[in-house]
Design an enzyme around this catalytic site. Structure first.
Site, PDB file in Angstrom:
ATOM      1  N   TYR A   1      -3.492  -3.786  -0.481  1.00 58.53           N
ATOM      2  CA  TYR A   1      -2.143  -3.590   0.036  1.00 58.53           C
ATOM      3  C   TYR A   1      -2.179  -2.485   1.100  1.00 58.53           C
ATOM      4  O   TYR A   1      -2.774  -1.421   0.885  1.00 58.53           O
ATOM      5  CB  TYR A   1      -1.202  -3.228  -1.114  1.00 58.53           C
ATOM      6  CG  TYR A   1       0.130  -2.739  -0.635  1.00 58.53           C
ATOM      7  CD1 TYR A   1       0.908  -3.541   0.222  1.00 58.53           C
ATOM      8  CD2 TYR A   1       0.627  -1.495  -0.987  1.00 58.53           C
ATOM      9  CE1 TYR A   1       2.125  -3.095   0.692  1.00 58.53           C
ATOM     10  CE2 TYR A   1       1.855  -1.051  -0.527  1.00 58.53           C
ATOM     11  CZ  TYR A   1       2.593  -1.850   0.320  1.00 58.53           C
ATOM     12  OH  TYR A   1       3.798  -1.402   0.794  1.00 58.53           O
TER      13      TYR A   1
ATOM     14  N   ARG B   1      13.738  14.131 -16.524  1.00 58.69           N
ATOM     15  CA  ARG B   1      12.492  14.009 -15.755  1.00 58.69           C
ATOM     16  C   ARG B   1      11.320  13.911 -16.730  1.00 58.69           C
ATOM     17  O   ARG B   1      10.378  13.158 -16.523  1.00 58.69           O
ATOM     18  CB  ARG B   1      12.297  15.186 -14.789  1.00 58.69           C
ATOM     19  CG  ARG B   1      10.922  15.168 -14.132  1.00 58.69           C
ATOM     20  CD  ARG B   1      10.743  16.082 -12.910  1.00 58.69           C
ATOM     21  NE  ARG B   1      11.507  17.291 -12.928  1.00 58.69           N
ATOM     22  CZ  ARG B   1      11.239  18.379 -13.686  1.00 58.69           C
ATOM     23  NH1 ARG B   1      10.184  18.395 -14.481  1.00 58.69           N
ATOM     24  NH2 ARG B   1      12.010  19.439 -13.628  1.00 58.69           N
TER      25      ARG B   1
ATOM     26  N   ASP C   1      -5.346  -2.124  -9.927  1.00 63.68           N
ATOM     27  CA  ASP C   1      -3.977  -2.497  -9.549  1.00 63.68           C
ATOM     28  C   ASP C   1      -3.772  -3.945  -9.985  1.00 63.68           C
ATOM     29  O   ASP C   1      -4.342  -4.869  -9.408  1.00 63.68           O
ATOM     30  CB  ASP C   1      -3.808  -2.329  -8.033  1.00 63.68           C
ATOM     31  CG  ASP C   1      -2.390  -2.626  -7.565  1.00 63.68           C
ATOM     32  OD1 ASP C   1      -1.688  -3.414  -8.236  1.00 63.68           O
ATOM     33  OD2 ASP C   1      -1.990  -2.087  -6.513  1.00 63.68           O
TER      34      ASP C   1
ATOM     35  N   LYS D   1       7.437  -5.999  -8.322  1.00 65.18           N
ATOM     36  CA  LYS D   1       6.997  -7.373  -8.080  1.00 65.18           C
ATOM     37  C   LYS D   1       7.222  -8.241  -9.323  1.00 65.18           C
ATOM     38  O   LYS D   1       8.349  -8.419  -9.733  1.00 65.18           O
ATOM     39  CB  LYS D   1       5.527  -7.345  -7.625  1.00 65.18           C
ATOM     40  CG  LYS D   1       5.268  -6.324  -6.487  1.00 65.18           C
ATOM     41  CD  LYS D   1       6.003  -6.689  -5.248  1.00 65.18           C
ATOM     42  CE  LYS D   1       5.964  -5.716  -4.073  1.00 65.18           C
ATOM     43  NZ  LYS D   1       5.349  -4.468  -4.090  1.00 65.18           N
TER      44      LYS D   1
END
Ligand SMILES: Cc1ncc(COP(=O)(O)O)c(C=O)c1O
Length: 388
Positions: free
Chosen positions: A109, A56, A182, A207
């Protein structure tokens, strides 16, 4: 963990293939192995090998991706997450506290908007949605003393509006706020927000970075080391990290990002041009079109205009839904940025969560993610879907 290849003098495609990815020191494997492991032997208590303790906190496959993304964006620290939204969540909880205010885009978005409106609002974060291509409106929306972040998406999803990143960075600095960009739609190949003054860059690596519609992932890149450390602390404390196999898939996609983006841009330009001349089309949104309101800013801050094209059809919502169901090569589906072309109806699909809000999208809008297939086939497919 420092990478000798990670030097700004190298070109984008060299960094995409080599940054963070020197051959494996044990075997010489030219591709970073998938370290599918949760924990690491210690050489005595606290004697960590290469800084690895528990996956992690850090994992070598994820480190390779994080170093590569930081190099491509020209930032000091990259972090890889389980999804784009996990990255956004980590950023907001790391830099904001209840009572703070953020300026968000008037077009974004739907999932990002939902995070602000349905999750962080309850937590005590207030927000103002404003068209980011209007710097005066952004200045007016800033609340001195409490605005902590200006959140920018450019080009926006789904209306492809373009914001002036350098202009927003100046406003953020004046206000003592952070500028978060973004960069999912452009990718670092087309646009590098850090060089334009952004403090942090966000990606849905699902993406263009991944590029093959086979992985969900996200990334943050901090422009300076102190913010990078703060984000890394929160990433470990909150835990939504990218798994080793997912990190490996994104890294594999990134190696061809430049050549894919060139083809996405070329194909999208042809598609936008064809749509502007089609009688069934009422309006086309593509920053590469000379009459797009953000064309000049896009030409200044982007290397190309991207692979996303949106358009409105004559005949209203039903006509838009019909077109979405009639394409054969363009696959009806959410998401974007893969090698295959996709078509969708934002109002009913990706942006259903903004219905009734300031971010509502037109019901006759169609969004295309233009892939890298042979462009004549794409034009023929859209033609037959629109001509009926
Ligand atoms: C611009 C943009 N940002 C962020 C996200 C969220 O990313 P993810 O789906 O990987 O959580 C998306 C997803 O579509 C997006 O289009």
């Amino acid at each position: 963990m420092t990478n000798p290849l990670h030097v700004p003098a190298q070109g984008f495609d060299t960094l995409a293939i080599h940054a963070g990815q020197e051959p494996d020191s044990l075997t010489g494997a030219v591709v970073p192995p998938i370290y599918q492991v949760s924990t690491y032997q210690q050489d005595g208590v606290g004697g960590l090998r290469g800084g690895y303790e528990y996956s992690r906190s850090a994992n070598p496959t994820r480190t390779a991706l994080e170093e590569c993304v930081a190099a491509l964006e020209g930032g000091r620290r990259g972090l890889a997450f389980a999804s784009g939204l996990a990255a956004e969540d980590c950023l907001l909880r790391a830099v904001c506290k209840p009572g703070d205010h953020v300026v968000i885009p008037g077009d974004a978005y739907g999932g990002t908007f939902r995070l602000f409106a349905k999750v962080f609002e309850r937590w005590g974060l207030t927000w103002t949605a404003v068209a980011l291509d209007d710097l005066d409106a952004v200045r007016a929306a800033i609340r001195p003393g409490s605005t902590r972040v200006i959140w920018c998406e450019t080009p926006t999803n789904p209306l492809l509006a373009v914001a002036d990143i350098a202009g927003l960075a100046a406003l953020a600095r004046e206000a003592g706020a952070l500028l978060a960009v973004d960069n999912t739609f452009a990718s670092p190949y087309l646009q590098q927000p850090v060089a334009l003054g952004a403090d942090v860059v966000i990606h849905s690596t699902t993406k263009y970075m991944g590029g093959h519609s086979d992985v969900i992932g996200g990334a943050l890149v901090a422009a300076d080391a102190a913010l990078g450390d703060e984000l890394a602390f929160h990433q470990n404390a909150m835990g939504a990290v990218s798994g080793p196999f997912d990190a490996w898939l994104v890294l594999r996609g990134i190696r061809t990002l430049g050549v894919r983006m060139d083809r996405h841009c070329a194909n999208a330009t042809r598609v936008a041009d064809m749509l502007t001349r089609h009688p069934a089309v009422a309006q086309v949104f593509y920053p590469g079109l000379p009459d797009h309101p953000g064309h000049e800013v896009a030409a200044k801050q982007m290397r190309g205009f991207g692979g996303m094209v949106s358009f409105r059809v004559r005949g209203g919502e039903q006509a838009a839904l019909d077109v979405c169901e009639r394409t054969r090569l363009f696959i009806l589906g959410e998401s974007l940025g893969g090698v295959e072309s996709l078509i969708e109806h934002p109002g009913r699909m990706t942006h259903a969560s903004v219905a009734g809000s300031a971010l509502e999208v037109p019901t006759d809008l169609i969004r295309l993610s233009v892939g890298i297939e042979s462009v004549d086939d794409l034009l023929a497919d859209l033609g037959q879907a629109l001509d009926l």
